[in-house]
Design a protein around this motif. Sequence first.
Motif, mmCIF file in Angstrom:
data_model
loop_
_atom_site.group_PDB
_atom_site.id
_atom_site.type_symbol
_atom_site.label_atom_id
_atom_site.label_comp_id
_atom_site.label_asym_id
_atom_site.label_seq_id
_atom_site.Cartn_x
_atom_site.Cartn_y
_atom_site.Cartn_z
ATOM 1 N N PRO A 191 -81.656 -64.799 10.385
ATOM 2 C CA PRO A 191 -82.699 -64.132 9.589
ATOM 3 C C PRO A 191 -82.142 -63.037 8.687
ATOM 4 O O PRO A 191 -82.565 -62.887 7.540
ATOM 5 C CB PRO A 191 -83.646 -63.556 10.661
ATOM 6 C CG PRO A 191 -83.402 -64.381 11.877
ATOM 7 C CD PRO A 191 -81.949 -64.716 11.836
ATOM 8 N N ILE A 192 -81.199 -62.239 9.198
ATOM 9 C CA ILE A 192 -80.605 -61.169 8.392
ATOM 10 C C ILE A 192 -79.802 -61.764 7.241
ATOM 11 O O ILE A 192 -79.841 -61.279 6.109
ATOM 12 C CB ILE A 192 -79.717 -60.271 9.275
ATOM 13 C CG1 ILE A 192 -80.553 -59.635 10.377
ATOM 14 C CG2 ILE A 192 -79.024 -59.205 8.437
ATOM 15 C CD1 ILE A 192 -79.741 -58.847 11.382
ATOM 16 N N ALA A 193 -79.067 -62.847 7.531
ATOM 17 C CA ALA A 193 -78.295 -63.508 6.476
ATOM 18 C C ALA A 193 -79.215 -64.032 5.381
ATOM 19 O O ALA A 193 -78.870 -63.984 4.190
ATOM 20 C CB ALA A 193 -77.474 -64.649 7.069
ATOM 21 N N GLY A 194 -80.394 -64.511 5.767
ATOM 22 C CA GLY A 194 -81.357 -64.981 4.770
ATOM 23 C C GLY A 194 -81.833 -63.869 3.857
ATOM 24 O O GLY A 194 -81.999 -64.067 2.648
ATOM 25 N N VAL A 195 -82.061 -62.674 4.428
ATOM 26 C CA VAL A 195 -82.455 -61.523 3.611
ATOM 27 C C VAL A 195 -81.360 -61.189 2.601
ATOM 28 O O VAL A 195 -81.624 -60.951 1.417
ATOM 29 C CB VAL A 195 -82.762 -60.304 4.503
ATOM 30 C CG1 VAL A 195 -82.990 -59.061 3.650
ATOM 31 C CG2 VAL A 195 -83.977 -60.579 5.377
ATOM 32 N N PHE A 196 -80.115 -61.166 3.067
ATOM 33 C CA PHE A 196 -78.999 -60.854 2.179
ATOM 34 C C PHE A 196 -78.885 -61.896 1.070
ATOM 35 O O PHE A 196 -78.580 -61.543 -0.084
ATOM 36 C CB PHE A 196 -77.698 -60.778 2.979
ATOM 37 C CG PHE A 196 -77.418 -59.419 3.544
ATOM 38 C CD1 PHE A 196 -76.386 -58.641 3.050
ATOM 39 C CD2 PHE A 196 -78.187 -58.913 4.579
ATOM 40 C CE1 PHE A 196 -76.132 -57.380 3.564
ATOM 41 C CE2 PHE A 196 -77.939 -57.661 5.115
ATOM 42 C CZ PHE A 196 -76.909 -56.885 4.605
ATOM 43 N N ALA A 197 -79.110 -63.173 1.410
ATOM 44 C CA ALA A 197 -78.999 -64.223 0.396
ATOM 45 C C ALA A 197 -80.044 -64.056 -0.700
ATOM 46 O O ALA A 197 -79.791 -64.396 -1.859
ATOM 47 C CB ALA A 197 -79.135 -65.596 1.049
ATOM 48 N N ASP A 198 -81.226 -63.538 -0.335
ATOM 49 C CA ASP A 198 -82.273 -63.312 -1.328
ATOM 50 C C ASP A 198 -82.094 -61.997 -2.073
ATOM 51 O O ASP A 198 -82.445 -61.876 -3.242
ATOM 52 C CB ASP A 198 -83.648 -63.313 -0.651
ATOM 53 C CG ASP A 198 -84.113 -64.709 -0.285
ATOM 54 O OD1 ASP A 198 -83.567 -65.672 -0.843
ATOM 55 O OD2 ASP A 198 -85.006 -64.830 0.569
ATOM 56 N N ARG A 199 -81.530 -60.998 -1.394
ATOM 57 C CA ARG A 199 -81.467 -59.651 -1.973
ATOM 58 C C ARG A 199 -80.238 -59.465 -2.853
ATOM 59 O O ARG A 199 -80.272 -58.718 -3.829
ATOM 60 C CB ARG A 199 -81.486 -58.615 -0.842
ATOM 61 C CG ARG A 199 -81.540 -57.180 -1.324
ATOM 62 C CD ARG A 199 -81.483 -56.205 -0.164
ATOM 63 N NE ARG A 199 -82.738 -56.117 0.565
ATOM 64 C CZ ARG A 199 -82.974 -55.233 1.540
ATOM 65 N NH1 ARG A 199 -82.007 -54.391 1.896
ATOM 66 N NH2 ARG A 199 -84.132 -55.212 2.154
ATOM 67 N N TYR A 200 -79.133 -60.134 -2.532
ATOM 68 C CA TYR A 200 -77.867 -59.883 -3.221
ATOM 69 C C TYR A 200 -77.348 -61.143 -3.899
ATOM 70 O O TYR A 200 -77.870 -62.246 -3.700
ATOM 71 C CB TYR A 200 -76.828 -59.330 -2.238
ATOM 72 C CG TYR A 200 -77.283 -58.057 -1.554
ATOM 73 C CD1 TYR A 200 -77.434 -56.874 -2.269
ATOM 74 C CD2 TYR A 200 -77.586 -58.062 -0.194
ATOM 75 C CE1 TYR A 200 -77.861 -55.714 -1.637
ATOM 76 C CE2 TYR A 200 -78.018 -56.904 0.435
ATOM 77 C CZ TYR A 200 -78.154 -55.732 -0.285
ATOM 78 O OH TYR A 200 -78.589 -54.596 0.334
ATOM 79 N N ASP A 201 -76.305 -60.987 -4.669
ATOM 80 C CA ASP A 201 -75.709 -62.085 -5.426
ATOM 81 C C ASP A 201 -75.112 -63.124 -4.474
ATOM 82 O O ASP A 201 -74.203 -62.829 -3.687
ATOM 83 C CB ASP A 201 -74.629 -61.510 -6.346
ATOM 84 C CG ASP A 201 -73.987 -62.571 -7.226
ATOM 85 O OD1 ASP A 201 -74.580 -63.651 -7.367
ATOM 86 O OD2 ASP A 201 -72.891 -62.321 -7.758
ATOM 87 N N LYS A 202 -75.606 -64.351 -4.562
ATOM 88 C CA LYS A 202 -75.173 -65.403 -3.641
ATOM 89 C C LYS A 202 -73.691 -65.741 -3.820
ATOM 90 O O LYS A 202 -72.979 -65.986 -2.849
ATOM 91 C CB LYS A 202 -76.034 -66.661 -3.852
ATOM 92 C CG LYS A 202 -77.533 -66.406 -3.762
ATOM 93 C CD LYS A 202 -78.307 -67.669 -4.089
ATOM 94 C CE LYS A 202 -79.764 -67.357 -4.401
ATOM 95 N NZ LYS A 202 -80.437 -66.615 -3.350
ATOM 96 N N PHE B 88 -85.709 -69.993 4.822
ATOM 97 C CA PHE B 88 -84.837 -70.996 5.414
ATOM 98 C C PHE B 88 -84.149 -70.474 6.672
ATOM 99 O O PHE B 88 -83.845 -71.244 7.583
ATOM 100 C CB PHE B 88 -83.785 -71.457 4.406
ATOM 101 C CG PHE B 88 -84.332 -72.312 3.288
ATOM 102 C CD1 PHE B 88 -85.694 -72.565 3.176
ATOM 103 C CD2 PHE B 88 -83.487 -72.859 2.344
ATOM 104 C CE1 PHE B 88 -86.198 -73.343 2.159
ATOM 105 C CE2 PHE B 88 -83.978 -73.655 1.309
ATOM 106 C CZ PHE B 88 -85.344 -73.883 1.219
ATOM 107 N N ALA B 89 -83.881 -69.166 6.713
ATOM 108 C CA ALA B 89 -83.251 -68.597 7.908
ATOM 109 C C ALA B 89 -84.190 -68.694 9.104
ATOM 110 O O ALA B 89 -83.787 -69.096 10.199
ATOM 111 C CB ALA B 89 -82.860 -67.147 7.644
ATOM 112 N N VAL B 90 -85.446 -68.308 8.909
ATOM 113 C CA VAL B 90 -86.424 -68.417 9.999
ATOM 114 C C VAL B 90 -86.613 -69.875 10.391
ATOM 115 O O VAL B 90 -86.688 -70.227 11.575
ATOM 116 C CB VAL B 90 -87.768 -67.792 9.571
ATOM 117 C CG1 VAL B 90 -88.841 -68.033 10.634
ATOM 118 C CG2 VAL B 90 -87.595 -66.298 9.326
#
Length: 440
Positions: A72-83, A368-370
């Motif tokens: 879930p945290i990785a999903g937030v980072f993928a949406d918040r920062y440059d992939k 997608f993380a959830v």
Amino acid sequence: MAPQPNRPSFRTFLCLWASQGLSQFGSSLSFFAISVWLVTDLYPAPEQKAALAATLSYVSLAFAIPSLALAPIAGVFADRYDKKRIMLLMDLGAALVAGLMAYLIWTEQFSIHLLLPLIAAHAAMAAFHGAAFDTAYPLLVDEAHLPRANGMMQLLGSSSAILVPAVAAGLIALTSTAFVLLLDLISFLVAVVVLAVLAVPRAEPAAVQPSKATPSLWLEVKVGMQFLLERRELLWLLSMFAGANLLMAPLGIYLPLITKFTLATDWGARGFTFQGAFALLDTLFALGSVAGGLFIASWGGLKGRRVWGVIVPLLAGGLMMIGLGLSHSLYLSAGVLFCFSFGNPVANAHSQAIWQSRTPREKQGRVFAVRRVIAQVTSPLMVAISGWLAGRVDPAFIILLFGLLLTAWATLQAFNRRIHAVDLPPAPLPVGAPVEGPAS
């Protein structure tokens, strides 16, 4: 004319897919080499069998727990920062881990106490890399080509499953375990170089009211669950996969037992050894996945009513499990396993296309993380139960029973109107409703 950075490019996707596939193949080689090292170097004696089994379990948990916990945290980072930047950093970190393991094995300083934290670190980086990769490549592909791209993604793991055992075993015999780990490091560096020169588009961030501060990480994590709770048809699709994963989980554990006991009379009469018979089944199992991936990649998948591309393969998978549970023939079992694994990439590609088309680009990492956690959390549970069941019930009977349950589960979903709603256009926001932001 200046290039358009957010314009889809299937050629860029192909470059990303090939380079990241190379690093994934290198990682698979590395994990196979580590398993060989555990068996032949760390626990070579027969009386160390219990310690070896426990260590293999620890290694699996060291990878599984960070993968699920951090998703879930990785999903937030993928949406918040440059992939692209996330993938670059994670590939570099994984290269360092591979290099450190190669050095420790080369200098004979490696131990289980060093292996487990390094495996956990690799899993943590893989979680962040996977979240970024899963949400980056849809930006490179037109929606009409998403099933084909998803099929190609399915090919990565399937092709590794076929090639890795023979390649890794040959490399270890000719060189050393440390050399295989060094190749893993090189594969990550190649992926970094290729990724550095690719133009990966950025998803437009969700609009946030100016008066609101940047949402906390926890509120961002909740966005994925909030999204699912508001779309029950996606929850039904997710529950179908969670149930299927639960019922399919024992297959990998029981296949060696079925080979050794249920099929022994047949492969013995045909002149096989256990190793040869098991290798045949394992190879056909992997070949089925590759064939299924190639099929969906060349076909492109259903353009409408995509949920049938999920239900039918799962229904066929249940029937194949029934056939495996009843079979006493080596060749018949190999054919059944091929057909079973053929359907998995087809179902996964159609499911992924549904999720990609119904989830806003700026939320896909969190959603997608959830989704990944809910769909996969059932597998470790059943793996733990399966070991206990195997000592009390014939594994072939358990596969037969679970095949019947999977067939019934998929049949029920075929008549479930709620799950068929995933093929309908998403409901529009009511007039005057605010633009979706982080859940509170």
